[in-house]
Design an enzyme around this catalytic site. Structure first.
Site, PDB file in Angstrom:
ATOM      1  N   GLY A   1     -47.433 -43.990  -7.464  1.00 35.90           N
ATOM      2  CA  GLY A   1     -48.371 -43.376  -6.515  1.00 35.90           C
ATOM      3  C   GLY A   1     -48.773 -41.967  -6.917  1.00 35.90           C
ATOM      4  N   ARG A   2     -47.792 -41.154  -7.279  1.00 40.56           N
ATOM      5  CA  ARG A   2     -48.094 -39.748  -7.593  1.00 40.56           C
ATOM      6  C   ARG A   2     -48.685 -39.569  -8.994  1.00 40.56           C
ATOM      7  NH1 ARG A   2     -42.933 -41.044  -6.843  1.00 40.56           N
ATOM      8  NH2 ARG A   2     -41.414 -40.774  -8.517  1.00 40.56           N
TER       9      ARG A   2
ATOM     10  N   LYS B   1     -38.385 -43.621   6.843  1.00 35.58           N
ATOM     11  CA  LYS B   1     -39.396 -44.627   7.209  1.00 35.58           C
ATOM     12  C   LYS B   1     -38.748 -45.715   8.061  1.00 35.58           C
ATOM     13  CE  LYS B   1     -42.295 -44.656   3.015  1.00 35.58           C
ATOM     14  NZ  LYS B   1     -42.686 -45.448   1.859  1.00 35.58           N
TER      15      LYS B   1
ATOM     16  N   GLU C   1     -48.627 -45.116   7.959  1.00 35.03           N
ATOM     17  CA  GLU C   1     -49.673 -44.147   8.300  1.00 35.03           C
ATOM     18  C   GLU C   1     -51.050 -44.687   7.927  1.00 35.03           C
ATOM     19  OE1 GLU C   1     -46.905 -43.551   6.654  1.00 35.03           O
ATOM     20  OE2 GLU C   1     -46.010 -41.616   7.215  1.00 35.03           O
TER      21      GLU C   1
ATOM     22  N   GLU D   1     -41.185 -35.371  -5.716  1.00 36.24           N
ATOM     23  CA  GLU D   1     -40.877 -36.791  -5.502  1.00 36.24           C
ATOM     24  C   GLU D   1     -40.353 -37.375  -6.820  1.00 36.24           C
ATOM     25  OE1 GLU D   1     -43.744 -40.137  -4.280  1.00 36.24           O
ATOM     26  OE2 GLU D   1     -42.973 -39.500  -2.350  1.00 36.24           O
TER      27      GLU D   1
ATOM     28  N   HIS E   1     -51.417 -10.928  -1.272  1.00 33.81           N
ATOM     29  CA  HIS E   1     -51.354 -10.197  -0.001  1.00 33.81           C
ATOM     30  C   HIS E   1     -50.435 -10.885   0.985  1.00 33.81           C
ATOM     31  CE1 HIS E   1     -54.514  -7.357  -1.123  1.00 33.81           C
ATOM     32  NE2 HIS E   1     -54.924  -8.369  -1.881  1.00 33.81           N
TER      33      HIS E   1
ATOM     34  N   LYS F   1     -51.349 -48.292  -2.446  1.00 31.88           N
ATOM     35  CA  LYS F   1     -50.816 -49.160  -3.509  1.00 31.88           C
ATOM     36  C   LYS F   1     -50.218 -50.424  -2.878  1.00 31.88           C
ATOM     37  CE  LYS F   1     -47.428 -49.051  -7.213  1.00 31.88           C
ATOM     38  NZ  LYS F   1     -46.453 -48.261  -7.954  1.00 31.88           N
TER      39      LYS F   1
HETATM   40  O1  F6P Z   1     -43.898 -41.640   0.480  1.00 30.64           O
HETATM   41  C1  F6P Z   1     -43.604 -42.552  -0.508  1.00 30.64           C
HETATM   42  C2  F6P Z   1     -44.798 -43.199  -1.124  1.00 30.64           C
HETATM   43  O2  F6P Z   1     -44.378 -44.431  -1.591  1.00 30.64           O
HETATM   44  C3  F6P Z   1     -45.416 -42.377  -2.247  1.00 30.64           C
HETATM   45  O3  F6P Z   1     -44.727 -42.469  -3.426  1.00 30.64           O
HETATM   46  C4  F6P Z   1     -46.776 -42.957  -2.292  1.00 30.64           C
HETATM   47  O4  F6P Z   1     -47.628 -42.151  -3.027  1.00 30.64           O
HETATM   48  C5  F6P Z   1     -47.092 -43.024  -0.816  1.00 30.64           C
HETATM   49  O5  F6P Z   1     -45.861 -43.390  -0.219  1.00 30.64           O
HETATM   50  C6  F6P Z   1     -48.185 -43.941  -0.422  1.00 30.64           C
HETATM   51  O6  F6P Z   1     -47.925 -45.279  -0.737  1.00 30.64           O
HETATM   52  P1  F6P Z   1     -49.055 -46.369  -0.730  1.00 30.64           P
HETATM   53  O7  F6P Z   1     -50.075 -45.992  -1.738  1.00 30.64           O
HETATM   54  O8  F6P Z   1     -48.366 -47.648  -1.061  1.00 30.64           O
HETATM   55  O9  F6P Z   1     -49.647 -46.409   0.652  1.00 30.64           O
END
Ligand code: F6P
Length: 544
Positions: free
Chosen positions: A270-271, A507, A214, A356, A387, A208
């Site tokens: 995002g979620r 972060k 990452e 979240e 199990h 987003k």
């Molecule tokens: O970990 C926080 C967060 O902002 C989530 O809410 C989101 O889904 C994820 O990081 C990834 O964010 P982006 O889509 O901006 O890379």
């Protein structure tokens, strides 16, 4: 509408009292009292059968919970969400994931503009791209057909796509390979590209913000891998990278042609984004028609949530029941137990959606919330869980409300498998609710000393969610059910279910520590003594 603090809402106090009265009432008693309970405490909508009879509730509990929903302004808040109000107050944003699945021709307003045409324009662009890629018309840099798709993203930009791909694998294009990279741990990337030909591989960089550490690290590594495999020609990127983002500027900076960018909007969290362009990998896997069918399923539940009276409203009932155990019985978790192998990533997906969203400690106006929020959601597909951890659910000292999810038809009919699977669903909910009494255990000839070990107290609550078959539409329905259940709970706690400030501190600290690990000279460390010592030890270990 201004909503008083929880302890000042009349229904809250009444529920507290009521809980004292019924907390020891056993499901055996409740079922014995009303032979129709199993038919009465069910709700059905959009092809979802929801049996909530095996919950520790009476008619009074239900009516008090529904009263609490009213007193918490749930109706107003639902309307505010669908109206495009800025209900995500701490980020000053509207919350309009429901617009992502609104049918063409519908109208959902955001800042005076109907967003539905924009949503469909992006869907059409995704569909055109999906058709070109799936038919082989879109070729890689060397002219080879794309056979591998790798989604790079994390959190909401990964969990939804992975979960949906696994859930809908039956409908996927089997001649193509779909993989997902999320972790900054290089192993994730290395394993995802293992054995793949760069000339046949397309990366979708899903983010987003397009700034997430990452994802950007993995995207750069992917570009290096691709260029190394294709003789270093920069131009190759254009045919092997597309982006999904709200940030066109950063996408262009990375070197992806914004013509190959699929957009979404800051009013999609995002979620809550698996049904936006973030679902591009899903669409590539299952095709545009199936993707649209999934959106149709979401929309059916949206409409149900928006219009159904609360006493028959599935997400409202699910939310209220989760809250009943969380806040009155002190249960800390909810187990989600899909009896459908394709839903193996569904609990992981729900972890972000629920935790979240509702892992918050203050109300919308910044006051400490006066109840426990956000239960821990976890689970595994049945029957594997039986199990492993079901022992604790049946005989442990904790109360763990469970959601059992099952389908009447399997996508892979094999002998007796499906009846066996479903028999286990029904057996587990029955065993959890009714247990086995001392008398029953003794009647089996159990010696006295062994009786306590073989005793099942029962009175362990569960919901059963039964659908016809795991179709794309059914998946949309299931996800929407949980989305709105989360919203229902968040509304009662008066928290912002749509921000996620809690992920920021870690972060920021990581950004500070990265150079401290990499600097050649011994860095001046100004952390606490434990963190300092760990950094020093790591620096030493990696040099040896
Ligand atoms: O970990 C926080 C967060 O902002 C989530 O809410 C989101 O889904 C994820 O990081 C990834 O964010 P982006 O889509 O901006 O890379």
């Amino acid at each position: 509408m201004s909503v008083p603090a929880l302890h000042l809402r009349p229904a809250w106090a009444l529920l507290k009292k009521h809980h004292q009265k019924i907390r020891r009432t056993h499901l055996r008693q409740l079922f014995a009292k009303d032979s129709e309970r199993g038919q009465k405490l069910v709700a059905e909508a959009a092809g979802v059968y929801f049996d909530y009879s095996k919950n520790r509730i009476t008619d009074e509990t239900l009516s008090l919970l529904l009263q609490l929903a009213q007193e918490s302004g749930l109706r107003d808040r639902i309307d505010a969400m669908f109206r495009g109000d800025q209900i995500n107050t701490s980020e000053k944003r509207a919350v309009l994931h429901v617009a992502l699945r609104a049918p063409r021709g519908a109208s959902i307003m955001h800042e005076g503009q109907n967003v539905v045409p924009e949503v469909h324009a992006v869907l059409d662009k995704m569909a055109a791209f999906a058709d070109r890629l799936r038919s082989g018309e879109w070729k890689g840099h060397t002219g080879k057909r794309i056979r591998n798709v790798i989604n790079i993203g994390i959190g909401g930009s990964d969990l939804g796509p992975v979960m949906a791909y696994e859930a809908l694998r039956h409908y996927s294009e089997r001649s193509m390979t779909f993989r997902f990279v999320s972790n900054v741990d290089g192993t994730d990337f290395a394993e995802a590209v293992h054995g793949l030909d760069p000339a046949e591989t397309l990366f979708i960089v899903s983010s987003k913000t397009f700034t997430t550490l990452e994802t950007m690290t993995n995207a750069h590594t992917a570009r290096d891998w691709l260029l190394a495999g294709l003789g270093g020609e920069q131009a190759a990127t254009a045919k092997h990278f597309v982006a999904v983002s709200t940030n066109a500027q950063e996408v262009a900076k990375f070197g992806i042609d914004t013509a190959n960018m699929f957009g979404f909007w800051d009013w999609v969290g995002g979620r809550y984004s698996m049904d936006s362009a973030i679902g591009l990998s899903t669409m590539l896997a299952i095709g545009p028609d199936n993707f649209r069918a999934m959106l149709g399923g979401f929309h059916e539940i949206d409409e149900h949530f928006r219009t159904a009276p609360f006493e028959r409203n599935l997400p409202v009932l699910m939310g209220l029941l989760a809250l009943w155990y969380n806040d009155f019985f002190g249960a800390q978790t909810v187990a989600v137990l899909p009896y459908e192998q394709y839903l193996k990533r569904f609990p992981a997906y729900l972890q972000q959606l629920t935790m979240e969203s509702n892992g918050k400690h203050v109300t919308l106006d910044g006051q400490p919330v006066d109840a426990d929020t956000g239960p821990i959601y976890w689970g595994e597909p049945g029957t594997n869980g039986q199990h492993s951890f079901y022992q604790l659910i049946h005989q442990g000292t904790r109360l763990i409300p469970c959601d059992f999810i099952a389908f009447a038809h399997t996508l892979n009919p094999l002998g007796q498998h499906h009846d066996m699977l479903l028999a286990n669903v029904f057996a587990q909910t029955e065993a959890l609710a009714f247990g086995k009494t001392v008398k029953q255990v003794k009647a089996e000839g159990t010696p006295d000393w062994l009786v306590p070990h073989r005793l099942f107290e029962g009175n362990r609550p569960s919901n059963t969610i039964l659908l016809d078959k795991l179709t794309p539409a059914a998946l949309g329905k299931l996800v929407a059910l949980y989305e709105h259940s989360v919203f229902t709970q968040g509304t009662i706690w008066q928290i912002d279910s749509f921000d996620q400030w809690g992920v920021e501190l870690g972060k920021a600290l990581a950004q500070r520590i990265i150079p401290e690990l990499e600097e050649a000279a011994e860095p001046k460390l100004e952390h606490d003594s434990s963190t300092n010592a760990l950094i020093r030890r790591y620096r030493k270990m990696k040099q040896s």
